[in-house]
Motif scaffolding. Structure first.
Motif, PDB file in Angstrom:
ATOM      1  N   GLU A  57       0.853  -1.184   0.000  1.00  0.00           N
ATOM      2  CA  GLU A  57       0.000   0.000   0.000  1.00  0.00           C
ATOM      3  C   GLU A  57       0.887   1.231   0.000  1.00  0.00           C
ATOM      4  O   GLU A  57       1.795   1.353   0.822  1.00  0.00           O
ATOM      5  CB  GLU A  57      -0.915   0.014   1.236  1.00  0.00           C
ATOM      6  CG  GLU A  57      -1.762   1.285   1.318  1.00  0.00           C
ATOM      7  CD  GLU A  57      -2.746   1.291   2.496  1.00  0.00           C
ATOM      8  OE1 GLU A  57      -2.793   0.314   3.266  1.00  0.00           O
ATOM      9  OE2 GLU A  57      -3.467   2.310   2.620  1.00  0.00           O
ATOM     10  N   ASN A 116      -4.576   4.784  -2.063  1.00  0.00           N
ATOM     11  CA  ASN A 116      -5.717   5.431  -1.407  1.00  0.00           C
ATOM     12  C   ASN A 116      -6.268   6.550  -2.285  1.00  0.00           C
ATOM     13  O   ASN A 116      -5.507   7.339  -2.844  1.00  0.00           O
ATOM     14  CB  ASN A 116      -5.287   6.019  -0.063  1.00  0.00           C
ATOM     15  CG  ASN A 116      -4.916   4.934   0.921  1.00  0.00           C
ATOM     16  OD1 ASN A 116      -5.782   4.222   1.423  1.00  0.00           O
ATOM     17  ND2 ASN A 116      -3.619   4.773   1.181  1.00  0.00           N
ATOM     18  N   GLU A 148      -8.159   2.009  -2.927  1.00  0.00           N
ATOM     19  CA  GLU A 148      -8.794   1.932  -1.614  1.00  0.00           C
ATOM     20  C   GLU A 148      -9.696   3.154  -1.433  1.00  0.00           C
ATOM     21  O   GLU A 148      -9.239   4.284  -1.428  1.00  0.00           O
ATOM     22  CB  GLU A 148      -7.737   1.859  -0.508  1.00  0.00           C
ATOM     23  CG  GLU A 148      -6.854   0.627  -0.652  1.00  0.00           C
ATOM     24  CD  GLU A 148      -6.102   0.257   0.615  1.00  0.00           C
ATOM     25  OE1 GLU A 148      -6.207   0.992   1.616  1.00  0.00           O
ATOM     26  OE2 GLU A 148      -5.407  -0.770   0.586  1.00  0.00           O
ATOM     27  N   ASP A 178     -11.990   0.740   2.315  1.00  0.00           N
ATOM     28  CA  ASP A 178     -11.041   0.941   3.403  1.00  0.00           C
ATOM     29  C   ASP A 178     -11.780   1.224   4.706  1.00  0.00           C
ATOM     30  O   ASP A 178     -12.911   1.711   4.684  1.00  0.00           O
ATOM     31  CB  ASP A 178     -10.149   2.136   3.043  1.00  0.00           C
ATOM     32  CG  ASP A 178      -8.796   2.079   3.727  1.00  0.00           C
ATOM     33  OD1 ASP A 178      -8.581   1.214   4.582  1.00  0.00           O
ATOM     34  OD2 ASP A 178      -7.954   2.929   3.374  1.00  0.00           O
ATOM     35  N   LYS A 199     -11.562  -3.904   3.773  1.00  0.00           N
ATOM     36  CA  LYS A 199     -10.467  -3.787   4.732  1.00  0.00           C
ATOM     37  C   LYS A 199     -11.063  -3.509   6.091  1.00  0.00           C
ATOM     38  O   LYS A 199     -11.619  -2.442   6.326  1.00  0.00           O
ATOM     39  CB  LYS A 199      -9.536  -2.647   4.338  1.00  0.00           C
ATOM     40  CG  LYS A 199      -8.501  -3.030   3.332  1.00  0.00           C
ATOM     41  CD  LYS A 199      -7.469  -1.929   3.178  1.00  0.00           C
ATOM     42  CE  LYS A 199      -6.106  -2.399   3.624  1.00  0.00           C
ATOM     43  NZ  LYS A 199      -5.040  -1.470   3.189  1.00  0.00           N
TER      44      LYS A 199
HETATM   45 CA    CA Z   1      -5.758   2.523   3.038  1.00  0.00          CA
END
Ligand code: CA
Ligand code: C2E
Ligand code: CA
Ligand code: CA
Length: 270
Positions: A57, A116, A148, A178, A199
Protein backbone atom coordinates in the motif's frame (compact mmCIF):
# COMPACT_ATOMS: atom_id res chain seq x y z
CA UNK A 1 -38.55 18.64 22.14
CA UNK A 2 -35.55 20.21 20.54
CA UNK A 3 -35.64 23.95 19.94
CA UNK A 4 -34.42 25.75 16.87
CA UNK A 5 -30.87 26.99 16.56
CA UNK A 6 -31.72 30.48 17.75
CA UNK A 7 -31.10 29.94 21.43
CA UNK A 8 -27.83 28.16 20.98
CA UNK A 9 -24.83 29.81 22.48
CA UNK A 10 -21.51 29.38 20.73
CA UNK A 11 -18.36 29.38 22.80
CA UNK A 12 -15.09 30.30 21.21
CA UNK A 13 -12.34 28.57 23.09
CA UNK A 14 -8.99 30.35 22.92
CA UNK A 15 -7.30 27.21 21.61
CA UNK A 16 -9.51 27.37 18.51
CA UNK A 17 -7.22 30.09 17.23
CA UNK A 18 -4.17 27.89 17.69
CA UNK A 19 -5.87 25.07 15.80
CA UNK A 20 -6.86 27.41 12.97
CA UNK A 21 -3.36 28.86 12.85
CA UNK A 22 -1.79 25.41 12.66
CA UNK A 23 -4.18 24.45 9.91
CA UNK A 24 -3.46 27.52 7.84
CA UNK A 25 0.29 26.95 8.26
CA UNK A 26 -0.23 23.43 6.93
CA UNK A 27 -2.25 24.79 4.02
CA UNK A 28 0.29 27.47 3.20
CA UNK A 29 3.22 25.04 3.12
CA UNK A 30 1.25 22.29 1.42
CA UNK A 31 0.60 24.57 -1.58
CA UNK A 32 4.20 24.38 -2.74
CA UNK A 33 4.99 20.91 -1.41
CA UNK A 34 4.63 19.07 -4.73
CA UNK A 35 6.81 21.55 -6.60
CA UNK A 36 9.46 21.35 -3.89
CA UNK A 37 9.37 17.53 -4.06
CA UNK A 38 8.57 17.28 -0.36
CA UNK A 39 5.93 14.59 -0.84
CA UNK A 40 7.12 11.01 -1.11
CA UNK A 41 5.54 7.60 -0.83
CA UNK A 42 6.26 4.91 1.72
CA UNK A 43 5.12 1.36 1.02
CA UNK A 44 3.68 -1.09 3.51
CA UNK A 45 3.51 -4.76 2.57
CA UNK A 46 0.35 -6.86 2.51
CA UNK A 47 0.81 -10.56 3.19
CA UNK A 48 -1.32 -13.54 2.25
CA UNK A 49 -2.25 -16.38 4.63
CA UNK A 50 1.07 -18.13 3.84
CA UNK A 51 2.96 -15.03 4.91
CA UNK A 52 4.10 -14.09 1.42
CA UNK A 53 4.14 -10.45 0.31
CA UNK A 54 1.36 -10.11 -2.25
CA UNK A 55 1.27 -6.37 -2.55
CA UNK A 56 2.05 -3.02 -1.01
CA UNK A 57 0.00 0.00 0.00
CA UNK A 58 1.34 3.41 -0.99
CA UNK A 59 1.21 5.91 1.90
CA UNK A 60 2.03 9.58 1.56
CA UNK A 61 4.85 11.13 3.57
CA UNK A 62 5.49 14.86 3.85
CA UNK A 63 8.77 16.33 5.05
CA UNK A 64 8.67 20.13 5.23
CA UNK A 65 11.50 22.49 6.24
CA UNK A 66 9.32 24.58 8.55
CA UNK A 67 6.85 21.98 9.82
CA UNK A 68 9.02 18.88 9.90
CA UNK A 69 7.39 15.54 9.30
CA UNK A 70 3.65 16.08 8.97
CA UNK A 71 1.48 12.93 9.21
CA UNK A 72 -1.11 12.27 6.50
CA UNK A 73 -3.89 12.30 9.09
CA UNK A 74 -3.03 16.01 9.52
CA UNK A 75 -2.47 17.13 5.94
CA UNK A 76 -4.85 14.93 3.93
CA UNK A 77 -7.95 16.62 5.42
CA UNK A 78 -6.43 20.02 4.58
CA UNK A 79 -5.65 18.82 1.07
CA UNK A 80 -9.23 17.61 0.73
CA UNK A 81 -10.75 20.88 1.94
CA UNK A 82 -8.57 23.04 -0.31
CA UNK A 83 -8.73 20.96 -3.48
CA UNK A 84 -4.97 20.30 -3.28
CA UNK A 85 -5.85 16.61 -3.05
CA UNK A 86 -6.45 16.62 -6.82
CA UNK A 87 -2.84 17.32 -7.90
CA UNK A 88 -1.49 15.44 -4.87
CA UNK A 89 -3.66 12.42 -5.63
CA UNK A 90 -2.55 12.57 -9.25
CA UNK A 91 1.07 12.50 -8.08
CA UNK A 92 0.39 9.53 -5.78
CA UNK A 93 -1.26 7.48 -8.50
CA UNK A 94 1.44 8.22 -11.02
CA UNK A 95 4.35 7.72 -8.62
CA UNK A 96 2.92 4.45 -7.26
CA UNK A 97 2.51 3.11 -10.80
CA UNK A 98 6.00 4.26 -11.72
CA UNK A 99 7.43 2.52 -8.64
CA UNK A 100 5.62 -0.74 -9.32
CA UNK A 101 6.91 -0.77 -12.89
CA UNK A 102 10.43 0.04 -11.64
CA UNK A 103 10.38 -2.82 -9.10
CA UNK A 104 9.31 -5.23 -11.77
CA UNK A 105 11.98 -4.02 -14.15
CA UNK A 106 14.50 -4.90 -11.41
CA UNK A 107 13.00 -8.30 -10.66
CA UNK A 108 11.14 -7.42 -7.46
CA UNK A 109 7.88 -9.30 -7.79
CA UNK A 110 5.27 -7.11 -6.16
CA UNK A 111 1.90 -8.45 -7.33
CA UNK A 112 -0.20 -5.42 -6.73
CA UNK A 113 -0.12 -1.76 -5.75
CA UNK A 114 -2.82 -0.39 -3.44
CA UNK A 115 -3.49 3.33 -3.68
CA UNK A 116 -5.72 5.43 -1.41
CA UNK A 117 -8.22 7.63 -3.21
CA UNK A 118 -10.07 10.53 -1.58
CA UNK A 119 -13.76 11.05 -2.34
CA UNK A 120 -13.01 14.37 -4.08
CA UNK A 121 -10.62 12.64 -6.47
CA UNK A 122 -13.05 9.88 -7.29
CA UNK A 123 -15.83 12.44 -7.80
CA UNK A 124 -13.98 14.03 -10.72
CA UNK A 125 -15.55 13.31 -14.08
CA UNK A 126 -12.15 12.37 -15.53
CA UNK A 127 -11.06 10.07 -12.71
CA UNK A 128 -11.30 6.86 -14.72
CA UNK A 129 -9.34 8.46 -17.58
CA UNK A 130 -6.66 9.55 -15.13
CA UNK A 131 -6.31 5.98 -13.89
CA UNK A 132 -6.31 4.59 -17.43
CA UNK A 133 -3.61 7.01 -18.49
CA UNK A 134 -1.41 6.28 -15.46
CA UNK A 135 -1.63 2.55 -16.20
CA UNK A 136 -0.87 3.02 -19.89
CA UNK A 137 1.98 5.39 -19.23
CA UNK A 138 3.74 2.84 -17.02
CA UNK A 139 2.65 -0.15 -19.14
CA UNK A 140 0.72 -1.69 -16.28
CA UNK A 141 -2.37 -3.82 -16.39
CA UNK A 142 -5.51 -2.80 -14.50
CA UNK A 143 -5.11 -5.94 -12.39
CA UNK A 144 -1.87 -4.51 -11.01
CA UNK A 145 -3.79 -1.81 -9.19
CA UNK A 146 -6.15 -1.78 -6.24
CA UNK A 147 -7.86 1.46 -5.27
CA UNK A 148 -8.79 1.93 -1.61
CA UNK A 149 -11.99 3.92 -1.21
CA UNK A 150 -13.78 4.87 1.96
CA UNK A 151 -17.43 4.64 2.84
CA UNK A 152 -17.50 8.46 2.80
CA UNK A 153 -17.37 8.24 -0.98
CA UNK A 154 -20.11 5.74 -1.44
CA UNK A 155 -22.85 7.75 0.22
CA UNK A 156 -22.28 10.69 -2.11
CA UNK A 157 -23.46 10.15 -5.66
CA UNK A 158 -24.37 6.50 -5.94
CA UNK A 159 -25.15 6.32 -9.69
CA UNK A 160 -21.95 8.20 -10.57
CA UNK A 161 -19.83 6.16 -8.18
CA UNK A 162 -21.36 2.96 -9.47
CA UNK A 163 -20.70 3.84 -13.11
CA UNK A 164 -17.07 4.78 -12.47
CA UNK A 165 -16.55 1.65 -10.40
CA UNK A 166 -17.85 -0.49 -13.26
CA UNK A 167 -15.54 1.27 -15.71
CA UNK A 168 -12.59 0.68 -13.41
CA UNK A 169 -13.55 -2.97 -12.95
CA UNK A 170 -13.71 -3.30 -16.74
CA UNK A 171 -10.05 -2.18 -16.78
CA UNK A 172 -9.30 -4.95 -14.28
CA UNK A 173 -8.66 -2.50 -11.43
CA UNK A 174 -9.63 -3.89 -8.03
CA UNK A 175 -11.66 -1.82 -5.59
CA UNK A 176 -11.37 -2.01 -1.83
CA UNK A 177 -13.51 -0.46 0.88
CA UNK A 178 -11.04 0.94 3.40
CA UNK A 179 -11.66 1.30 7.15
CA UNK A 180 -14.70 -0.93 6.86
CA UNK A 181 -16.95 -0.69 9.89
CA UNK A 182 -15.53 2.62 11.10
CA UNK A 183 -18.21 4.81 9.58
CA UNK A 184 -21.83 4.28 8.76
CA UNK A 185 -21.47 1.10 6.80
CA UNK A 186 -23.67 1.44 3.79
CA UNK A 187 -24.46 -2.23 3.47
CA UNK A 188 -27.11 -1.73 0.82
CA UNK A 189 -24.55 -0.06 -1.44
CA UNK A 190 -22.05 -2.78 -0.77
CA UNK A 191 -24.60 -5.22 -2.08
CA UNK A 192 -24.78 -3.56 -5.49
CA UNK A 193 -21.41 -1.86 -6.07
CA UNK A 194 -18.69 -3.83 -7.85
CA UNK A 195 -16.07 -3.90 -5.10
CA UNK A 196 -13.56 -6.71 -4.52
CA UNK A 197 -12.21 -6.20 -1.05
CA UNK A 198 -13.16 -5.16 2.47
CA UNK A 199 -10.47 -3.79 4.73
CA UNK A 200 -11.48 -4.32 8.33
CA UNK A 201 -10.82 -1.09 10.20
CA UNK A 202 -7.76 -1.41 12.39
CA UNK A 203 -9.70 -0.40 15.50
CA UNK A 204 -11.42 -3.80 15.39
CA UNK A 205 -8.20 -5.68 14.67
CA UNK A 206 -6.44 -4.03 17.58
CA UNK A 207 -9.35 -4.71 19.92
CA UNK A 208 -8.99 -8.46 19.24
CA UNK A 209 -6.51 -8.91 22.10
CA UNK A 210 -8.56 -7.03 24.64
CA UNK A 211 -12.26 -7.05 23.92
CA UNK A 212 -14.11 -10.36 23.59
CA UNK A 213 -16.78 -8.66 21.47
CA UNK A 214 -14.18 -7.63 18.89
CA UNK A 215 -13.66 -11.24 17.85
CA UNK A 216 -17.33 -11.62 17.04
CA UNK A 217 -17.41 -8.34 15.12
CA UNK A 218 -14.43 -9.26 12.96
CA UNK A 219 -15.95 -12.71 12.48
CA UNK A 220 -19.18 -11.09 11.29
CA UNK A 221 -17.36 -8.69 8.94
CA UNK A 222 -15.37 -11.58 7.44
CA UNK A 223 -18.56 -13.60 7.04
CA UNK A 224 -20.28 -10.63 5.40
CA UNK A 225 -17.36 -10.07 3.06
CA UNK A 226 -17.16 -13.72 2.08
CA UNK A 227 -20.91 -13.98 1.62
CA UNK A 228 -20.61 -11.16 -0.90
CA UNK A 229 -17.67 -12.88 -2.59
CA UNK A 230 -15.14 -10.32 -1.37
CA UNK A 231 -11.58 -10.66 -0.16
CA UNK A 232 -11.11 -9.51 3.41
CA UNK A 233 -7.98 -7.68 4.53
CA UNK A 234 -7.10 -7.13 8.19
CA UNK A 235 -5.12 -3.93 8.65
CA UNK A 236 -3.29 -2.66 11.72
CA UNK A 237 -2.03 -6.08 12.84
CA UNK A 238 0.41 -5.35 15.67
CA UNK A 239 0.67 -8.55 17.73
CA UNK A 240 1.11 -12.29 16.99
CA UNK A 241 -2.20 -12.94 18.79
CA UNK A 242 -4.01 -10.57 16.42
CA UNK A 243 -2.35 -12.18 13.40
CA UNK A 244 -3.34 -15.66 14.56
CA UNK A 245 -6.93 -14.59 15.08
CA UNK A 246 -7.43 -12.76 11.79
CA UNK A 247 -5.93 -15.71 9.90
CA UNK A 248 -8.15 -18.14 11.79
CA UNK A 249 -11.11 -15.95 11.01
CA UNK A 250 -10.28 -16.29 7.33
CA UNK A 251 -8.86 -12.90 6.33
CA UNK A 252 -7.14 -13.41 2.98
CA UNK A 253 -4.58 -10.66 3.49
CA UNK A 254 -2.97 -9.03 6.50
CA UNK A 255 -1.16 -5.74 6.96
CA UNK A 256 0.33 -4.04 9.98
CA UNK A 257 3.41 -3.07 11.96
CA UNK A 258 3.95 -6.70 13.06
CA UNK A 259 4.52 -7.75 9.45
CA UNK A 260 6.02 -4.59 8.05
CA UNK A 261 6.08 -0.85 8.60
CA UNK A 262 5.61 1.57 5.72
CA UNK A 263 9.11 1.94 4.25
CA UNK A 264 10.83 3.76 1.39
CA UNK A 265 10.76 1.88 -1.92
CA UNK A 266 14.40 0.71 -1.71
CA UNK A 267 13.50 -1.32 1.40
CA UNK A 268 10.85 -3.39 -0.37
CA UNK A 269 12.00 -6.93 -1.15
CA UNK A 270 9.53 -9.35 -2.56
CA1 CA B 1 -5.76 2.52 3.04
P1 C2E C 1 -5.17 4.10 5.93
O1 C2E C 1 -5.43 4.12 4.46
O2 C2E C 1 -6.11 3.37 6.80
O3 C2E C 1 -3.68 3.57 6.07
C1 C2E C 1 -3.22 2.78 7.13
C2 C2E C 1 -2.59 3.63 8.21
O4 C2E C 1 -2.36 2.81 9.35
C3 C2E C 1 -1.23 4.18 7.82
O5 C2E C 1 -1.08 5.41 8.52
C4 C2E C 1 -0.28 3.14 8.38
O6 C2E C 1 1.02 3.64 8.63
C5 C2E C 1 -0.99 2.80 9.65
N1 C2E C 1 -0.67 1.46 10.11
C6 C2E C 1 -0.31 0.38 9.38
N2 C2E C 1 -0.12 -0.68 10.17
C7 C2E C 1 -0.37 -0.28 11.43
C8 C2E C 1 -0.32 -0.92 12.71
O7 C2E C 1 -0.03 -2.11 12.84
N3 C2E C 1 -0.66 -0.17 13.79
C9 C2E C 1 -1.00 1.15 13.69
N4 C2E C 1 -1.30 1.81 14.81
N5 C2E C 1 -1.05 1.79 12.52
C10 C2E C 1 -0.74 1.08 11.39
P2 C2E C 1 -0.56 6.70 7.76
O8 C2E C 1 0.50 6.35 6.78
O9 C2E C 1 -0.25 7.69 8.83
O10 C2E C 1 -1.83 7.17 6.95
C11 C2E C 1 -2.97 7.60 7.61
C12 C2E C 1 -4.12 7.78 6.65
O11 C2E C 1 -3.85 8.85 5.74
C13 C2E C 1 -4.38 6.58 5.77
O12 C2E C 1 -5.10 5.62 6.50
C14 C2E C 1 -5.17 7.22 4.66
O13 C2E C 1 -6.51 7.40 5.03
C15 C2E C 1 -4.51 8.57 4.54
N6 C2E C 1 -3.54 8.53 3.43
C16 C2E C 1 -2.24 8.14 3.42
N7 C2E C 1 -1.72 8.23 2.18
C17 C2E C 1 -2.71 8.67 1.37
C18 C2E C 1 -2.83 8.97 -0.03
O14 C2E C 1 -1.87 8.80 -0.84
N8 C2E C 1 -4.04 9.43 -0.47
C19 C2E C 1 -5.10 9.61 0.36
N9 C2E C 1 -6.25 10.06 -0.17
N10 C2E C 1 -5.05 9.31 1.67
C20 C2E C 1 -3.87 8.85 2.17
CA1 CA D 1 -7.45 1.65 6.40
CA1 CA E 1 -7.61 4.70 8.31
Amino acid sequence: AKQGGKNNITFYAPEMNAVDAARSAVEQHLRGALDRHELTLAYQPLHNAQGLVVGVEALLRWQNAALGNVPPTTFIPVAEDTGLIIPIGQYVLNEACRQLAAWRAHGTAVDRMSVNVSPAQFAREDFVDIVRRALQHHRLDGRDLELELTERLIIRDVPGVSRKMSELRALGVRLSIDDFGAGNSALNYLMTLPVNTLKVDRAFVQALDQTPGAHRIVQAIVALGHALGLDVVAEGVETPAQLLQVRELGCERTQGFLLGQPVPPENIRA
